[in-house]
Design an enzyme around this catalytic site. Structure first.
Site, mmCIF file in Angstrom:
data_model
loop_
_atom_site.group_PDB
_atom_site.id
_atom_site.type_symbol
_atom_site.label_atom_id
_atom_site.label_comp_id
_atom_site.label_asym_id
_atom_site.label_seq_id
_atom_site.Cartn_x
_atom_site.Cartn_y
_atom_site.Cartn_z
ATOM 1 N N HIS A 178 30.102 -28.216 39.917
ATOM 2 C CA HIS A 178 31.540 -28.480 39.978
ATOM 3 C C HIS A 178 31.933 -29.594 39.019
ATOM 4 O O HIS A 178 32.956 -29.510 38.319
ATOM 5 C CB HIS A 178 31.922 -28.834 41.417
ATOM 6 C CG HIS A 178 33.354 -29.190 41.595
ATOM 7 N ND1 HIS A 178 33.765 -30.478 41.852
ATOM 8 C CD2 HIS A 178 34.488 -28.442 41.540
ATOM 9 C CE1 HIS A 178 35.082 -30.502 41.965
ATOM 10 N NE2 HIS A 178 35.546 -29.295 41.776
ATOM 11 N N GLU A 210 31.981 -28.266 35.511
ATOM 12 C CA GLU A 210 33.214 -27.493 35.277
ATOM 13 C C GLU A 210 34.368 -28.426 34.908
ATOM 14 O O GLU A 210 35.157 -28.143 33.999
ATOM 15 C CB GLU A 210 33.543 -26.681 36.528
ATOM 16 C CG GLU A 210 34.884 -25.994 36.516
ATOM 17 C CD GLU A 210 35.665 -26.209 37.795
ATOM 18 O OE1 GLU A 210 36.842 -26.626 37.726
ATOM 19 O OE2 GLU A 210 35.092 -25.953 38.878
ATOM 20 N N HIS A 211 34.475 -29.559 35.598
ATOM 21 C CA HIS A 211 35.528 -30.521 35.278
ATOM 22 C C HIS A 211 35.327 -31.134 33.893
ATOM 23 O O HIS A 211 36.257 -31.255 33.103
ATOM 24 C CB HIS A 211 35.542 -31.645 36.316
ATOM 25 C CG HIS A 211 36.289 -31.317 37.566
ATOM 26 N ND1 HIS A 211 37.294 -32.122 38.064
ATOM 27 C CD2 HIS A 211 36.188 -30.277 38.422
ATOM 28 C CE1 HIS A 211 37.777 -31.588 39.181
ATOM 29 N NE2 HIS A 211 37.109 -30.466 39.428
ATOM 30 N N GLU A 234 39.035 -35.598 45.601
ATOM 31 C CA GLU A 234 38.928 -34.247 46.154
ATOM 32 C C GLU A 234 38.121 -34.254 47.451
ATOM 33 O O GLU A 234 38.479 -33.595 48.431
ATOM 34 C CB GLU A 234 38.241 -33.318 45.153
ATOM 35 C CG GLU A 234 39.124 -32.698 44.108
ATOM 36 C CD GLU A 234 38.410 -31.586 43.368
ATOM 37 O OE1 GLU A 234 38.404 -30.439 43.870
ATOM 38 O OE2 GLU A 234 37.857 -31.854 42.285
#
Length: 427
Positions: free
Chosen positions: A47, A50-51, A127
């Site tokens: 994740h 991906e950022h 998040e």
């Protein structure tokens, strides 16, 4: 459908579904690497990667990436799941080369700057905080962790505060080199796109991808059990699940239909009985998560603390009732819902690009609408009865978030449901 597939010399697959009536295209790269690909100390790195892909390359700054795609009115985004990560764009037909170039750039030339990494870690911590503060998010993380205990597939996609803060630029580069290989990546496009032109673009822009084989995934083993998070809330969030089916299993479509019958909409059995007739919850639905070698059938409900004691017996009765038999009207309605969903997805280039990419990765070919429909049509009432009986007899997984007074366990479910199943199936 107008689907064409080409495998490049380095192993990258290119698949397109040309939709001549459109003037826009949806395209992206889907990678067979998700949170399940991570070692325990890597939890959350997929994740984070991906950022970080959007935070600058050797030739583009983070700001330039944003400005360049928006200067042509396009969109560029990404998403991480348990088994896949995708980087996708939506642009006008004439801007497909730009979108391909940008995606190729961020996947092969990301800078992983220290300052950008520090900022993005902070964003992901926000998040994590938002997910922690949202009970209907937290219950699903808890459910997944309980259903596949002590396995990568059960760990949260976002990772933990400790793992996220530990990652370095070199960690990201190593993970990228290990898992972003040509053989486990698909460039998919739908809409106003020319297949041969896209293949040539891919051959030019993705030539730097490694053609070495990607690491094998450890097999997943459904465990079941109880996961409870005590919170001082007015409501109770709960997810009750059972072992489901992998994508390629013979009963995959039968369980998909069963999920629709039980809780696929306002006309479903669970909604009509538990929400409408008994008024025991304000939200209830069922779903089936399928993965490469495992799956889970589950029900999510949100209810008041005082209604939990009545909700569970009613839920057990509905599950046992499905194992005893489902009405033809319910089966027909569920098939119609699935059929309509498939047809609607064909009208969205973004949904279609994702669909053909995933099908190519899972089945090694793109399934036609007729092929899918035939598999759905083979699901009969006897098949549903058998699948319901076998599914609901597996070890339950029960996850709850709510007041301390809610002390039900998976063992309670197994005992209560077991008696009802024996009575219903034997009747």
């Amino acid at each position: 459908m107008n689907v064409r597939t080409t495998r490049l010399e380095n192993g990258l697959r290119v698949v397109t579904d040309t939709m001549p009536h459109l003037r826009t295209a949806a395209l992206g790269v889907w990678v067979e690497a998700g949170s399940r690909s991570e070692r325990p100390e890597q939890n959350g790195i997929t994740h984070l990667l991906e950022h970080m892909a959007f935070k600058g390359t050797a030739t583009r700054s983070a700001r330039r990436i944003a400005e360049e795609i928006e200067a042509v009115g396009g969109e560029l985004n990404a998403a991480t799941s348990v088994e896949h990560t995708n980087y996708h764009a939506r642009v006008l037909a004439e801007d497909v080369p730009l979108a391909v170039d940008m995606i190729a750039d961020i996947l092969q030339n990301s800078a992983f700057d220290e300052e950008e990494l520090a900022r993005e870690k902070h964003v992901i911590l926000q998040e994590l905080g938002a997910a922690h503060d949202t009970p209907d998010d937290k219950v699903f993380d808890q459910f997944q962790e309980t259903a596949w205990a002590r396995q990568a597939i059960g760990r949260p996609i976002l990772g933990t505060r400790e793992t996220v803060m530990s990652f370095t630029p070199d960690d990201l580069r190593t993970y990228l080199a290990d898992h972003y290989r040509a053989d486990n990546m698909v460039l998919a496009a739908a809409g106003a796109v020319d297949h041969d032109a896209l293949v040539e673009l891919a051959r030019d822009r993705f030539s730097g991808l490694s053609s070495k084989a990607s690491p094998d995934l450890a097999p997943a083993h459904y465990t079941g059990g109880t996961g409870r998070i005590e919170r001082d809330l007015m409501e109770v969030q709960l997810v009750l699940g059972f072992e489901g089916q992998p994508y390629k299993a013979p009963d995959y479509y039968a369980v998909q239909v069963l999920a629709s019958v039980m809780g696929g909409g306002m006309s479903s059995r669970l909604f009509q009985e538990i929400r409408e007739r008994l008024g025991l919850c304000y939200a209830i639905y069922s779903f089936h998560w399928a993965f490469r070698d495992t799956g889970v059938f589950a029900i999510h409900a949100a209810t008041g603390e005082e209604d939990v004691a009545k909700l569970f017996p009613a839920l057990m009765e509905e599950l046992a009732g499905a194992a005893a038999g489902i009405a033809q009207d319910d089966l027909d309605r569920a098939k119609a819902q699935i059929r309509a969903g498939l047809m609607m997805s064909l009208e969205s280039p973004a949904a279609r690009a994702g669909q053909i990419a995933r099908q190519l990765m899972i089945h090694d070919h793109v399934m036609s609408l007729e092929e899918i429909q035939k598999r759905i049509d083979k699901v009969t009432l006897d098949c549903l009865k058998r699948v319901a009986a076998t599914t609901f007899a597996t070890v339950p997984t029960l996850s709850t978030v709510g007041p301390a007074s809610v002390v039900l366990s998976a063992d309670d479910v197994a005992q209560s449901l077991g008696h009802r199943l024996a009575r219903a199936v034997g009747a």
